[in-house]
Design an enzyme around this catalytic site. Structure first.
Site, PDB file in Angstrom:
ATOM      1  N   SER A 135       0.854  -1.180   0.000  1.00 41.08           N
ATOM      2  CA  SER A 135       0.000   0.000   0.000  1.00 41.08           C
ATOM      3  C   SER A 135       0.892   1.232   0.000  1.00 41.08           C
ATOM      4  CB  SER A 135      -0.886  -0.025   1.255  1.00 41.08           C
ATOM      5  OG  SER A 135      -1.587   1.178   1.380  1.00 41.08           O
ATOM      6  N   LYS A 161      -1.305  -0.802  -4.239  1.00 44.46           N
ATOM      7  CA  LYS A 161      -2.485  -0.020  -3.850  1.00 44.46           C
ATOM      8  C   LYS A 161      -2.047   1.423  -3.679  1.00 44.46           C
ATOM      9  CE  LYS A 161      -4.816   0.259   0.542  1.00 44.46           C
ATOM     10  NZ  LYS A 161      -5.528  -0.485   1.599  1.00 44.46           N
ATOM     11  N   LYS A 163      -3.058   5.179  -2.284  1.00 42.67           N
ATOM     12  CA  LYS A 163      -3.960   5.996  -1.474  1.00 42.67           C
ATOM     13  C   LYS A 163      -4.388   7.183  -2.329  1.00 42.67           C
ATOM     14  CE  LYS A 163      -3.887   3.941   2.591  1.00 42.67           C
ATOM     15  NZ  LYS A 163      -5.131   3.370   3.172  1.00 42.67           N
ATOM     16  N   ASP A 188      -7.416   3.275  -2.611  1.00 36.24           N
ATOM     17  CA  ASP A 188      -8.086   3.339  -1.300  1.00 36.24           C
ATOM     18  C   ASP A 188      -8.276   4.808  -0.919  1.00 36.24           C
ATOM     19  OD1 ASP A 188      -9.038   3.044   1.259  1.00 36.24           O
ATOM     20  OD2 ASP A 188      -7.266   2.008   2.048  1.00 36.24           O
ATOM     21  N   GLU A 213     -11.468   1.093  -2.756  1.00 41.77           N
ATOM     22  CA  GLU A 213     -11.713   0.767  -1.348  1.00 41.77           C
ATOM     23  C   GLU A 213     -12.258   1.987  -0.605  1.00 41.77           C
ATOM     24  OE1 GLU A 213      -8.128  -0.888   0.246  1.00 41.77           O
ATOM     25  OE2 GLU A 213      -8.782  -0.705   2.325  1.00 41.77           O
ATOM     26  N   ASP A 238     -13.951  -1.284   3.650  1.00 34.76           N
ATOM     27  CA  ASP A 238     -12.961  -1.488   4.721  1.00 34.76           C
ATOM     28  C   ASP A 238     -13.573  -0.971   6.026  1.00 34.76           C
ATOM     29  OD1 ASP A 238     -10.865  -1.233   6.540  1.00 34.76           O
ATOM     30  OD2 ASP A 238      -9.486  -0.195   5.214  1.00 34.76           O
ATOM     31  N   LYS A 262      -9.829  -6.944   8.195  1.00 36.06           N
ATOM     32  CA  LYS A 262      -8.766  -6.667   9.169  1.00 36.06           C
ATOM     33  C   LYS A 262      -9.307  -7.156  10.499  1.00 36.06           C
ATOM     34  CE  LYS A 262      -7.293  -2.318   6.999  1.00 36.06           C
ATOM     35  NZ  LYS A 262      -7.500  -0.855   7.051  1.00 36.06           N
ATOM     36  N   GLY A 290      -4.283  -4.212   6.052  1.00 38.06           N
ATOM     37  CA  GLY A 290      -3.153  -4.044   6.963  1.00 38.06           C
ATOM     38  C   GLY A 290      -3.313  -2.790   7.787  1.00 38.06           C
TER      39      GLY A 290
END
Ligand code: SMG
Ligand code: MG
Length: 370
Positions: A135, A161, A163, A188, A213, A238, A262, A290
């Site tokens: 990520s 991934k 952000k 995400d 996400e 998430d 998670k 994570g």
């Protein structure tokens, strides 16, 4: 069985690089490390909580207080015959799931070590390696982003991934996709957009993403159900999925195609497994998220990710992606096929570096049964 002793430690362990999301920036781990002892055996757990309540409502100080004032005394008072008993014992405390997870996961580890069984086998894991990616936080500009992503790909990570946030979404994603047309790529948003941004978010559809996400509010399911048919990119939740019931609601409302699991967000390995099972029965894929865990929490994540419905790569990178030195003696290293190897040793398999743990501990409390 009675737990004899609970030890809580507040640690501070810097990351190799700051990690920036749509709403905050983290410089290091503020995890609360939990040690439980019973019948001469030790179990380890971690609440991988942040320094500020910007991901969920908890931070290291709330975990510290709630664990010390309520959760640890409840656990010490209870008769625990199996790890699943812990969630029931702690049920009266509302929310505070990361705090609960630290204790619950420590008890799973304790039972595994007592019974000589690996956590993966206790949970029903079916894989000896789990697919992982990395990520990538928000960077200062696109050139830097391409360098950072390139370095992770050179390390062997096969899924990236990104952000995203308003002003850092379409163009960075376009640049990464243009540079590496064939990598597995996903984004995400950590709850920064609103339903009114649907048209803007649909501009991500052209990049062939595995998923988007948590675009909308952290506690929303309803608007995500409205947003989903407006995007071609598969929608993943998430923050919103904090319990098996929340997973069921999202599935029944068709609010997501994919769930990020998670166990720390859900408050336990037992409930995380329930989310996995519900999703599997409904044909909803899951993958393992994570929380920049230390080696203790990371070992539990890898075990969980070995369950059958984890069909997309996890945000469980090797320990050296986070820390120069971790608080375990057996960090995970990345296999050439972008996997981590699932531990087979009893419990979560983490070998805690107690000397270094002591060095990075900033507060410690021990509670015992009389
Ligand atoms: O553990 O590599 C990791 C980080 C994965 O992006 C990641 N986690 O919303 O999925 C998420 C974020 C939450 C991070 S909170 C600091
Ligand atoms: Mg997320």
């Amino acid at each position: 069985m009675r737990i004899d002793r609970v030890e809580l430690r507040q640690i501070q362990l810097p990351y190799v690089a700051p990690f920036e999301t749509s709403g905050w920036r983290e410089l290091g781990s503020f995890a609360v490390i939990v040690r439980v002892d019973a019948e001469g055996v030790t179990g380890w757990g971690e609440s991988p909580v942040g320094g500020a309540p910007f991901y969920n409502e908890e931070n290291h100080n709330t975990v510290w207080t709630i664990a010390q004032d309520f959760l640890a005394p409840m656990l010490l008072d209870a008769d625990i015959e199996q790890p699943d008993d812990v969630a029931r014992v702690l049920q009266r405390v509302r929310g505070n799931r990361m705090a609960k997870f630290g204790l619950e996961s420590a008890v799973w580890d304790l039972f595994g070590r007592m019974q000589g069984r690996s956590l993966a086998s206790m949970l029903g894991g079916v894989r000896d390696r789990v697919d992982v990616g990395v990520s990538v936080g928000i960077q200062k500009d696109i050139d830097t982003l391409l360098k950072v992503v390139g370095a992770y790909l050179d390390n062997g990570y096969q899924r990236i991934k990104l952000k995203i946030k308003p002003g850092w979404d379409i163009e960075p994603t376009r640049a990464v996709r243009a540079t590496w047309p064939h990598i597995k790529l996903q984004v995400d948003a950590n709850s920064i957009y609103h339903l009114s941004d649907a048209e803007h978010l649909a501009r991500l559809d052209e990049f062939g993403l595995l998923l988007i996400e948590q675009p909308l509010e952290h506690d929303d399911i309803f608007d995500h159900a409205k947003l989903r048919p407006m995007l071609r990119t598969p929608l993943c939740l998430d923050e919103s999925i904090i319990s098996p019931d929340h997973a069921r609601w999202a599935i029944e409302m068709e609010a997501c195609a994919i769930i990020n699991i998670k166990p720390s967000r859900i408050g336990g390995l037992g409930d995380a497994r329930r989310v996995h099972d519900l999703a599997q029965a409904a044909g909803v894929a899951v993958w393992h998220g994570g929380m920049l865990e230390t080696g203790i929490g990371r070992a539990a994540c890898v075990a969980m990710a070995s369950l059958p419905n984890f069909t997309l790569p996890g945000d469980i990178s090797a320990n050296d992606r986070y820390f120069k030195r971790d608080i375990v003696q057996n960090p995970f290293t990345l296999n050439p096929d972008s996997t981590l190897t699932v531990p087979t040793a009893p419990g979560n398999g983490a070998v805690v570096d107690e000397e270094f743990l002591e060095e990075v501990t900033v507060a410690k409390v021990v509670m015992r049964n009389a």
